[in-house]
Design a protein around this motif. Structure first.
Motif, mmCIF file in Angstrom:
data_model
loop_
_atom_site.group_PDB
_atom_site.id
_atom_site.type_symbol
_atom_site.label_atom_id
_atom_site.label_comp_id
_atom_site.label_asym_id
_atom_site.label_seq_id
_atom_site.Cartn_x
_atom_site.Cartn_y
_atom_site.Cartn_z
ATOM 1 N N UNK A 1 12.609 -22.951 3.204
ATOM 2 C CA UNK A 1 13.205 -22.341 2.013
ATOM 3 C C UNK A 1 13.265 -23.333 0.863
ATOM 4 N N UNK A 2 13.551 -24.604 1.200
ATOM 5 C CA UNK A 2 13.639 -25.631 0.171
ATOM 6 C C UNK A 2 12.283 -25.864 -0.495
ATOM 7 N N UNK A 3 11.230 -25.882 0.308
ATOM 8 C CA UNK A 3 9.890 -26.110 -0.240
ATOM 9 C C UNK A 3 9.490 -24.990 -1.197
ATOM 10 N N UNK A 4 9.827 -23.766 -0.847
ATOM 11 C CA UNK A 4 9.505 -22.636 -1.722
ATOM 12 C C UNK A 4 10.335 -22.670 -2.999
ATOM 13 N N UNK A 5 11.621 -22.967 -2.850
ATOM 14 C CA UNK A 5 12.482 -23.002 -4.028
ATOM 15 C C UNK A 5 12.043 -24.106 -4.984
ATOM 16 N N UNK A 6 11.577 -25.218 -4.437
ATOM 17 C CA UNK A 6 11.125 -26.329 -5.268
ATOM 18 C C UNK A 6 9.946 -25.906 -6.153
ATOM 19 N N UNK A 7 9.111 -25.007 -5.622
ATOM 20 C CA UNK A 7 7.988 -24.515 -6.429
ATOM 21 C C UNK A 7 8.491 -23.747 -7.656
ATOM 22 N N UNK B 1 7.525 -15.723 -1.224
ATOM 23 C CA UNK B 1 6.497 -15.416 -0.219
ATOM 24 C C UNK B 1 5.771 -14.132 -0.595
ATOM 25 N N UNK B 2 6.520 -13.123 -1.050
ATOM 26 C CA UNK B 2 5.896 -11.872 -1.506
ATOM 27 C C UNK B 2 4.993 -12.135 -2.705
ATOM 28 N N UNK B 3 5.442 -13.009 -3.603
ATOM 29 C CA UNK B 3 4.590 -13.363 -4.753
ATOM 30 C C UNK B 3 3.306 -14.027 -4.291
ATOM 31 N N UNK B 4 3.390 -14.879 -3.265
ATOM 32 C CA UNK B 4 2.198 -15.565 -2.748
ATOM 33 C C UNK B 4 1.183 -14.584 -2.170
ATOM 34 N N UNK B 5 1.684 -13.517 -1.534
ATOM 35 C CA UNK B 5 0.763 -12.510 -0.993
ATOM 36 C C UNK B 5 -0.022 -11.839 -2.118
ATOM 37 N N UNK C 1 17.498 -16.927 -0.596
ATOM 38 C CA UNK C 1 16.852 -15.684 -1.070
ATOM 39 C C UNK C 1 15.515 -15.922 -1.769
ATOM 40 N N UNK C 2 15.281 -17.155 -2.231
ATOM 41 C CA UNK C 2 14.018 -17.440 -2.916
ATOM 42 C C UNK C 2 12.826 -17.322 -1.974
ATOM 43 N N UNK C 3 13.039 -17.618 -0.704
ATOM 44 C CA UNK C 3 11.930 -17.645 0.253
ATOM 45 C C UNK C 3 11.199 -16.303 0.349
ATOM 46 N N UNK C 4 11.875 -15.185 0.651
ATOM 47 C CA UNK C 4 11.119 -13.924 0.743
ATOM 48 C C UNK C 4 10.536 -13.472 -0.589
ATOM 49 N N UNK D 1 12.077 -17.772 -12.952
ATOM 50 C CA UNK D 1 13.342 -17.702 -13.679
ATOM 51 C C UNK D 1 14.344 -16.800 -12.955
ATOM 52 N N UNK D 2 13.840 -15.689 -12.420
ATOM 53 C CA UNK D 2 14.719 -14.781 -11.671
ATOM 54 C C UNK D 2 15.293 -15.471 -10.432
ATOM 55 N N UNK D 3 14.451 -16.214 -9.711
ATOM 56 C CA UNK D 3 14.890 -16.921 -8.507
ATOM 57 C C UNK D 3 15.961 -17.954 -8.843
ATOM 58 N N UNK D 4 15.757 -18.712 -9.921
ATOM 59 C CA UNK D 4 16.742 -19.719 -10.320
ATOM 60 C C UNK D 4 18.039 -19.069 -10.795
#
Length: 394
Positions: free
Chosen positions: A15-21, A86-90, A80-83, A106-109
């Motif tokens: 989750x941390x790796x995704x949020x960092x992106x 991940x959906x954006x990556x798909x 919550x950023x992870x899913x 911006x929404x995730x942050x």
């Protein structure tokens, strides 16, 4: 436990790796990127330090409380950023992996910031955001004299964690405002030592009920989670804690029962010492506590740990109509909205908050009056339970 901890840490890293992106999509300052990872590394070092100190038998309660709070603030808002990402990556995969959307980042942050604010509210105001939860329970064999009899239950005061006098008094006043016939406390008066309760005695003495105040011990009341210079000091601490129950006007039930009488009829109130699964002490003796009861008596049991209900009470030879427990605190963290409830504690305890029914018997698990470990409550608010007994037509 080790597997669960490893799973949590793996989830934290992913989750941390995704949020960092998302973080780097919006914030382009390298210095802030370094600060981001420094905080994560410090938190992980703290977790492994905690594990090491626990294995060495050290007192880790303060460190654990600080780490739990830090972990909530650092980790939970990112989850919550992870899913979402991940959906954006798909979608990006089908598009040849273009840069991340600024709007989604911006929404995730913004979502993470909102969750941080909720956590901060829980750590400050949430610890005394008392909720009265009411249940009406019907029994065909309830003595007629007790039709409409009201019971107020509080649990898990954890006086060693309390600091806000006015907040605590608000909870006490709310409990008294229910005008119940009987007041029951289901254990964990302190975190470790009886001395934690000394300054609160006069406040909790003000709790009132015309048919009396009764209590049992919880796992923290025995002083098992702190260092004692001698066995004698630990024993004298428990003696003092029992005296405090008496000074506050509570009758402490130690594997025994007492008759509550009204208009020539009676019900049995049973209290056992702490009995818990998973390494907790099993001092409770339900057979001893019910040995003098008639087979047809109406029985209410106070037992701190709800696991006692599944493992002992449900199949006991004496029928226990209603068991009142506490212990779990609902983990002081979770979601309860519109009838839906969730907390991580449910993966450890099948019965963790509210009302349960099996085999014609009821269990109510109080969410706790105070707090311990986490210095507040997030979504699982402190509770005052009011149960009304009703006579049903068989």
């Amino acid at each position: 436990m080790a597997k669960r901890l490893l799973l949590i840490l793996m989830l934290f890293v992913i989750a941390d790796a995704y949020f960092f992106q998302a973080f780097t999509t919006i914030i382009h300052t390298p210095f802030l990127h370094k600060i981001y990872w420094y905080l994560d590394v410090l938190l992980l070092i703290g977790v492994f330090t905690l594990i090491f100190l626990r294995q060495q038998g050290k007192d880790i309660q303060r460190l654990a409380a600080g780490l739990v709070t830090s972990f909530l603030i650092v980790f939970i808002p990112k989850l919550p950023a992870f899913p979402i990402l991940l959906a954006e990556d798909l979608v990006r995969l089908l598009q040849g992996f273009p840069p991340r959307s600024i709007y989604i980042s911006e929404f995730v942050l913004a979502l993470a910031l909102l969750i941080v604010l909720i956590i901060v509210f829980g750590l400050t105001r949430g610890r005394h955001l008392y909720r009265v939860r009411e249940e009406v329970l019907s029994f065909p064999d309830l003595p007629d004299a007790f039709d409409g009899f009201k019971i107020t239950q509080i649990s898990d005061i954890h006086s060693g964690s309390l600091s806000d006098v006015y907040g605590v008094r608000k909870g006490i006043a709310l409990a008294n405002a229910q005008d119940s016939d009987l007041l029951l406390f289901t254990g964990d008066l302190v975190n470790n030592k009886a001395a934690e309760m000394e300054s609160w005695i006069s406040d909790f003495t003000s709790l009132k009920a015309p048919f009396g105040k009764f209590s049992v011990l919880g796992n923290h009341d025995y002083g098992d989670y702190t260092h004692w210079d001698s066995a004698e000091l630990k024993a004298s601490n428990l003696i003092r804690l029992k005296e405090i129950h008496r000074e506050m006007g509570f009758k402490l039930l130690m594997n025994e029962s007492i008759a509550i009488q009204k208009n020539g009829a009676s019900i049995a109130l049973i209290g056992v010492e702490n009995w818990g699964k998973g390494g907790f002490h099993q001092y409770g003796d339900l057979s001893k506590a019910t040995s003098d009861l008639a087979t047809d008596s109406f029985n209410i049991l106070m037992s701190h740990d709800p696991s006692h209900w599944d493992h002992v009470t449900l199949d006991h030879e004496k029928h226990v109509h209603l068991t009142l427990a506490g212990h779990t605190h609902g983990m002081q963290f979770g979601i309860e909205l519109f009838g839906f409830k969730w907390s991580p504690i449910q993966y450890f305890y099948e019965q963790w908050a509210g009302l349960y029914q099996k085999k014609g018997k009821y269990l109510y698990v109080n969410r706790g009056f105070g707090y311990h470990g986490l210095k507040g409550r997030i979504g699982i608010w402190p509770e005052i339970t009011v149960i009304t007994l009703k006579k049903s037509i068989s």
